[in-house]
Design a protein around this motif. Structure first.
Motif, PDB file in Angstrom:
ATOM      1  N   PRO A  72      -2.436  49.878  29.240  1.00  0.00           N
ATOM      2  CA  PRO A  72      -1.178  50.076  28.515  1.00  0.00           C
ATOM      3  C   PRO A  72      -0.148  49.051  28.970  1.00  0.00           C
ATOM      4  O   PRO A  72       0.023  48.796  30.164  1.00  0.00           O
ATOM      5  N   GLY A  73       0.534  48.460  28.007  1.00  0.00           N
ATOM      6  CA  GLY A  73       1.483  47.414  28.327  1.00  0.00           C
ATOM      7  C   GLY A  73       0.855  46.038  28.301  1.00  0.00           C
ATOM      8  O   GLY A  73       1.494  45.064  28.669  1.00  0.00           O
ATOM      9  N   GLY A  74      -0.428  45.928  27.866  1.00  0.00           N
ATOM     10  CA  GLY A  74      -1.059  44.631  27.806  1.00  0.00           C
ATOM     11  C   GLY A  74      -0.522  43.815  26.652  1.00  0.00           C
ATOM     12  O   GLY A  74       0.307  44.256  25.865  1.00  0.00           O
ATOM     13  N   PRO A  75      -0.990  42.577  26.528  1.00  0.00           N
ATOM     14  CA  PRO A  75      -0.456  41.689  25.498  1.00  0.00           C
ATOM     15  C   PRO A  75      -0.585  42.231  24.087  1.00  0.00           C
ATOM     16  O   PRO A  75       0.231  41.916  23.230  1.00  0.00           O
ATOM     17  N   ASP A  76      -1.585  43.063  23.823  1.00  0.00           N
ATOM     18  CA  ASP A  76      -1.805  43.550  22.464  1.00  0.00           C
ATOM     19  C   ASP A  76      -1.443  45.017  22.296  1.00  0.00           C
ATOM     20  O   ASP A  76      -1.873  45.661  21.348  1.00  0.00           O
ATOM     21  N   SER A  77      -0.698  45.573  23.198  1.00  0.00           N
ATOM     22  CA  SER A  77      -0.436  47.009  23.123  1.00  0.00           C
ATOM     23  C   SER A  77       1.044  47.349  23.140  1.00  0.00           C
ATOM     24  O   SER A  77       1.431  48.385  23.632  1.00  0.00           O
ATOM     25  N   GLY A  78       1.897  46.461  22.640  1.00  0.00           N
ATOM     26  CA  GLY A  78       3.310  46.789  22.508  1.00  0.00           C
ATOM     27  C   GLY A  78       4.130  46.376  23.704  1.00  0.00           C
ATOM     28  O   GLY A  78       3.794  45.424  24.407  1.00  0.00           O
ATOM     29  N   PRO A  79       5.239  47.081  23.970  1.00  0.00           N
ATOM     30  CA  PRO A  79       6.174  46.690  25.025  1.00  0.00           C
ATOM     31  C   PRO A  79       5.508  46.655  26.399  1.00  0.00           C
ATOM     32  O   PRO A  79       4.644  47.455  26.709  1.00  0.00           O
ATOM     33  N   ARG A  80       5.935  45.710  27.205  1.00  0.00           N
ATOM     34  CA  ARG A  80       5.383  45.560  28.549  1.00  0.00           C
ATOM     35  C   ARG A  80       6.246  46.345  29.532  1.00  0.00           C
ATOM     36  O   ARG A  80       7.464  46.189  29.555  1.00  0.00           O
ATOM     37  N   PRO A  81       5.628  47.173  30.396  1.00  0.00           N
ATOM     38  CA  PRO A  81       6.420  48.076  31.246  1.00  0.00           C
ATOM     39  C   PRO A  81       6.773  47.462  32.596  1.00  0.00           C
ATOM     40  O   PRO A  81       6.043  46.634  33.138  1.00  0.00           O
ATOM     41  N   VAL A  82       7.896  47.909  33.140  1.00  0.00           N
ATOM     42  CA  VAL A  82       8.278  47.618  34.526  1.00  0.00           C
ATOM     43  C   VAL A  82       8.911  48.874  35.107  1.00  0.00           C
ATOM     44  O   VAL A  82       9.406  49.742  34.379  1.00  0.00           O
ATOM     45  N   VAL A  83       8.901  48.955  36.426  1.00  0.00           N
ATOM     46  CA  VAL A  83       9.570  50.025  37.161  1.00  0.00           C
ATOM     47  C   VAL A  83      10.623  49.370  38.054  1.00  0.00           C
ATOM     48  O   VAL A  83      10.348  48.331  38.667  1.00  0.00           O
ATOM     49  N   ILE A  84      11.790  49.952  38.122  1.00  0.00           N
ATOM     50  CA  ILE A  84      12.850  49.408  38.970  1.00  0.00           C
ATOM     51  C   ILE A  84      13.196  50.430  40.053  1.00  0.00           C
ATOM     52  O   ILE A  84      12.882  51.621  39.918  1.00  0.00           O
ATOM     53  N   ASN A  85      13.834  49.950  41.123  1.00  0.00           N
ATOM     54  CA  ASN A  85      14.222  50.887  42.175  1.00  0.00           C
ATOM     55  C   ASN A  85      15.593  51.492  41.884  1.00  0.00           C
ATOM     56  O   ASN A  85      16.343  51.030  41.019  1.00  0.00           O
ATOM     57  N   GLN A  86      15.916  52.521  42.615  1.00  0.00           N
ATOM     58  CA  GLN A  86      17.115  53.300  42.341  1.00  0.00           C
ATOM     59  C   GLN A  86      18.383  52.488  42.578  1.00  0.00           C
ATOM     60  O   GLN A  86      19.378  52.655  41.853  1.00  0.00           O
TER      61      GLN A  86
ATOM     62  N   TYR B 291      10.643  42.874  29.077  1.00  0.00           N
ATOM     63  CA  TYR B 291       9.972  43.999  29.699  1.00  0.00           C
ATOM     64  C   TYR B 291      10.855  45.223  29.547  1.00  0.00           C
ATOM     65  O   TYR B 291      12.088  45.126  29.578  1.00  0.00           O
ATOM     66  N   HIS B 292      10.224  46.380  29.401  1.00  0.00           N
ATOM     67  CA  HIS B 292      10.962  47.618  29.204  1.00  0.00           C
ATOM     68  C   HIS B 292      10.805  48.513  30.425  1.00  0.00           C
ATOM     69  O   HIS B 292       9.698  48.700  30.942  1.00  0.00           O
ATOM     70  N   VAL B 293      11.918  49.067  30.887  1.00  0.00           N
ATOM     71  CA  VAL B 293      11.918  49.944  32.051  1.00  0.00           C
ATOM     72  C   VAL B 293      11.298  51.277  31.671  1.00  0.00           C
ATOM     73  O   VAL B 293      11.757  51.955  30.741  1.00  0.00           O
ATOM     74  N   ILE B 294      10.237  51.666  32.396  1.00  0.00           N
ATOM     75  CA  ILE B 294       9.594  52.950  32.128  1.00  0.00           C
ATOM     76  C   ILE B 294       9.872  53.979  33.221  1.00  0.00           C
ATOM     77  O   ILE B 294       9.567  55.159  33.046  1.00  0.00           O
ATOM     78  N   GLY B 295      10.438  53.553  34.348  1.00  0.00           N
ATOM     79  CA  GLY B 295      10.694  54.504  35.421  1.00  0.00           C
ATOM     80  C   GLY B 295      11.628  53.932  36.462  1.00  0.00           C
ATOM     81  O   GLY B 295      11.772  52.709  36.606  1.00  0.00           O
ATOM     82  N   VAL B 296      12.269  54.825  37.188  1.00  0.00           N
ATOM     83  CA  VAL B 296      13.151  54.478  38.307  1.00  0.00           C
ATOM     84  C   VAL B 296      12.625  55.205  39.537  1.00  0.00           C
ATOM     85  O   VAL B 296      12.458  56.430  39.518  1.00  0.00           O
ATOM     86  N   VAL B 297      12.342  54.444  40.590  1.00  0.00           N
ATOM     87  CA  VAL B 297      11.737  55.002  41.795  1.00  0.00           C
ATOM     88  C   VAL B 297      12.662  54.781  42.978  1.00  0.00           C
ATOM     89  O   VAL B 297      13.453  53.830  43.006  1.00  0.00           O
ATOM     90  N   GLY B 298      12.601  55.690  43.944  1.00  0.00           N
ATOM     91  CA  GLY B 298      13.364  55.511  45.177  1.00  0.00           C
ATOM     92  C   GLY B 298      12.900  54.279  45.927  1.00  0.00           C
ATOM     93  O   GLY B 298      11.729  53.900  45.878  1.00  0.00           O
TER      94      GLY B 298
END
Length: 617
Positions: A363-377, A403-410
């Protein structure tokens, strides 16, 4: 302690401290650092599909090491300055005590060659003894510092010409201060009878005030050195604990994995190999894989790059500011990295588990739509209003797709070397962006005291069991504790060395305070005799001197604690705190109490003033 012994000890301490400070300097040129401390640093590896970061991972760590070395140099210089002031005070007290006798000898016809030569020979013998003691003390201190250095930290060869220059400077200063007063007695127009009688009278107020300033300054510098060293040592207490994945404990190790074919293996092949290896490590008995990611990600260390993020309803100065720019750390991590490292999500979720070996698309590969990233808090709080779903782009990226943010982690634990780097972090999927080398952190079911070969054999067997794992090469295999000691223990290591210098400077300063206070009270014996003649009992005179010592100790200690916060705030890296109430309380009580104790002999001297001597004078 007699004045001549205090002079030798002070001179030996001055030589030892000056040599230690000079040996910490490389004195070379070019791109070499100014200090001799060298340490391994977190490497920066190429990550497929992402631009090369302009700031490598090692830069922040080496910058913090440079600041720690600068702090150490400053503390050693202050310690040497304290000892130098003490030595000059002892020499002055000795010259004052001998001035009358020397003046009489000059009046009786003693030639300059005899009197000046005697003073020069006296200080030559003292310097030879002090040089041997100081050189031996410095050599022992450097050897001890090397023996307790953090893992993968070494001391390079220093330049020797500054050593000769410093020793020559110390010799010239000591000889000038020790011999020049004798030579001045032969100056024309010198009233030798006045010089002989000068020790019988009370010093003028300006001289008394200068002596008090010297005492307070000595205490302040010694307090500043010990308090600053204590703050450096306390910063190592922030070292995080390893998250052991085995119920019975074990040995946690770190190593880099890379394909035998290197960069020629291709991004897709590397991704499949890394995922195969992670699966085999998770399934292997007696082994708990904590993380697979780019080097340093498990400690919050990594290269930095400028990122642009979509903020939405953000404003600056009342005007809309929909795009923010920030310097962020760049990490590429495998699925399960956050859970294994104990990093909790405060919003969204992490990267999904995938199996590239079976042909499934990540998921998030070149042919599967938006590419995901996770950022810190920290990044989310400073640059986003509602981060999940917002877009991020990297400066220098050849691709226009965001890239689209999919989560925020500590965030990962911070502190130690590299803490001055960016607190913001962006995590990319290592399946989508496989690095050329990936770092393994794992806990092996062997005793913590076992050798690394035992742990390496367990990891190697687990990798060989994977379909693609046999293509991986393991390098830079080491204990995770050693890496934590390097990152988080360097400040405490240098702080321990400067603490020794601070104790030495403090002892010499207190010895000098004893001599200076005694000379100060001796110069005021006429005043004490007048007070006794007017009815002041000896007990009151003793209390007066002790109260003066208490005020001096409090003033010097307070100034020294303030100077410690100033030094640490402006010279040390951000991981070192500038204030510690327990530490400051202990240092304050010790030095104020010591100032009162060393004043007791002077208090007894003040109480022994005889009113009859005043009347006869």
């Amino acid at each position: 302690m007699a004045l001549h012994r205090t002079a030798i000890v002070s001179c030996a301490a001055l030589i030892a401290l000056a040599l230690a400070a000079v040996l910490l300097l490389r004195g070379g040129g070019g791109d070499a650092p100014f200090h001799v401390i060298e340490t391994a640093a977190t490497p920066t590896v190429e990550v497929a599909g992402l631009p090369v970061p302009p700031t490598p991972a090692a830069r922040a760590e080496r910058a913090d090491l440079g600041q720690l070395a600068m702090t150490t140099l400053a503390l050693l210089a202050l310690a040497a300055l304290t000892v130098l002031v003490t030595l000059l005070g002892v020499i002055g007290s000795e010259n004052l005590a001998r001035k009358g006798r020397r003046a009489i000898e000059v009046m009786l016809g003693a030639p300059p060659r005899w009197l000046v030569g005697a003073a020069a020979r006296l200080w030559r013998r003292r310097l030879l003894v002090a040089g041997a003691l100081g050189g031996g003390l410095c050599a022992a201190a450097v050897a001890g510092l090397v023996s307790v250095a953090p893992p993968r930290t070494t001391l390079a060869a220093p330049a020797l010409w500054p050593v000769a220059a410093v020793l020559l400077f110390i010799v010239l200063v000591v000889l000038a201060v020790g011999v020049a007063p004798v030579w001045r007695l032969y100056a024309r127009g010198r009233s030798l009878s006045e010089e002989a009688d000068k020790t019988q009278y009370t010093d003028p107020r300006p001289q008394q005030f200068n002596r008090i300033l010297i005492i307070a300054g000595q205490l302040a510098i010694a307090v500043a050195i010990l308090a600053s060293s204590g703050l450096l040592v306390l910063s190592s207490a922030a070292r995080p604990a390893l998250s052991v994945g085995l119920s019975g404990g074990g040995q946690t190790v770190v190593g880099k994995l890379a394909s035998r074919a290197g960069e020629a293996s291709g991004a897709n092949t590397r991704a499949a190999t890394y995922e195969s290896a992670l699966g085999a490590l998770h399934d292997a008995p007696g082994l708990a894989a904590e993380s697979l990611a780019t080097p340093g990600a498990w400690m919050g260390r990594g290269p930095e790059i400028v990122a642009e993020n979509e903020c939405g309803p953000c404003y600056a100065g009342g005007l809309p500011r929909p795009i923010h720019r920030a310097r962020v750390q760049l990490h590429a991590v495998m699925p399960g990295f956050f859970a294994q490292r104990g990093m909790r999500f405060v919003a969204g979720s992490g990267f999904a588990e995938t199996n590239v070996r079976t042909g499934e698309k990540a998921p998030g590969g070149p042919d599967s739509g938006p590419r995901p990233v996770v950022i810190n808090q920290a990044y989310a709080a400073a640059h986003f209003s509602n981060p999940v779903g917002k877009r991020i782009t990297l400066q220098g990226s050849a691709e226009d797709l965001p890239y689209h943010v999919i989560g925020v982690v500590g965030g990962a634990p911070r502190g130690g070397l590299g803490d001055s780097g960016s607190p913001y972090a962006v995590y990319y999927s290592a399946l989508q962006h496989p690095p050329t080398e990936i770092e393994l952190v794992a806990t092996v079911d062997v005793p913590p005291s076992a050798g690394l070969d035992d742990s390496l054999q367990v990891v190697r067997q687990a990798l060989d069991a994977a379909p693609e794992g046999g293509d991986l090469v393991i390098s830079d295999f080491r204990r995770a504790d050693d890496e934590l000691a390097r990152v988080y223990g360097t400040a405490g290591w240098l702080g321990g060395g400067t603490r020794t210098a601070g104790v030495l400077a403090g002892l010499v300063a207190l010895a000098g305070v004893t001599s200076t206070l005694r000379a100060h009270i001796r110069s005021r014996l006429r005043e004490m005799g007048v007070r006794a003649a007017l009815g002041a009992p000896p007990r009151k005179l003793r209390r007066m001197v002790i109260r003066e010592a208490l005020r001096l100790g409090a003033a010097g200690t307070g100034l020294g604690l303030w100077a410690a916060t100033f030094l640490v705030a402006f010279l040390s890296p951000s991981a070192v705190g500038i204030f510690s109430p327990p530490l400051f309380l202990v240092v304050g009580v010790v030095f104020i109490g010591a100032a009162v104790l060393v004043a007791l002999p002077s208090a007894r001297l003040a109480a022994s003033a005889d009113p009859r001597e005043v009347m006869e004078g």
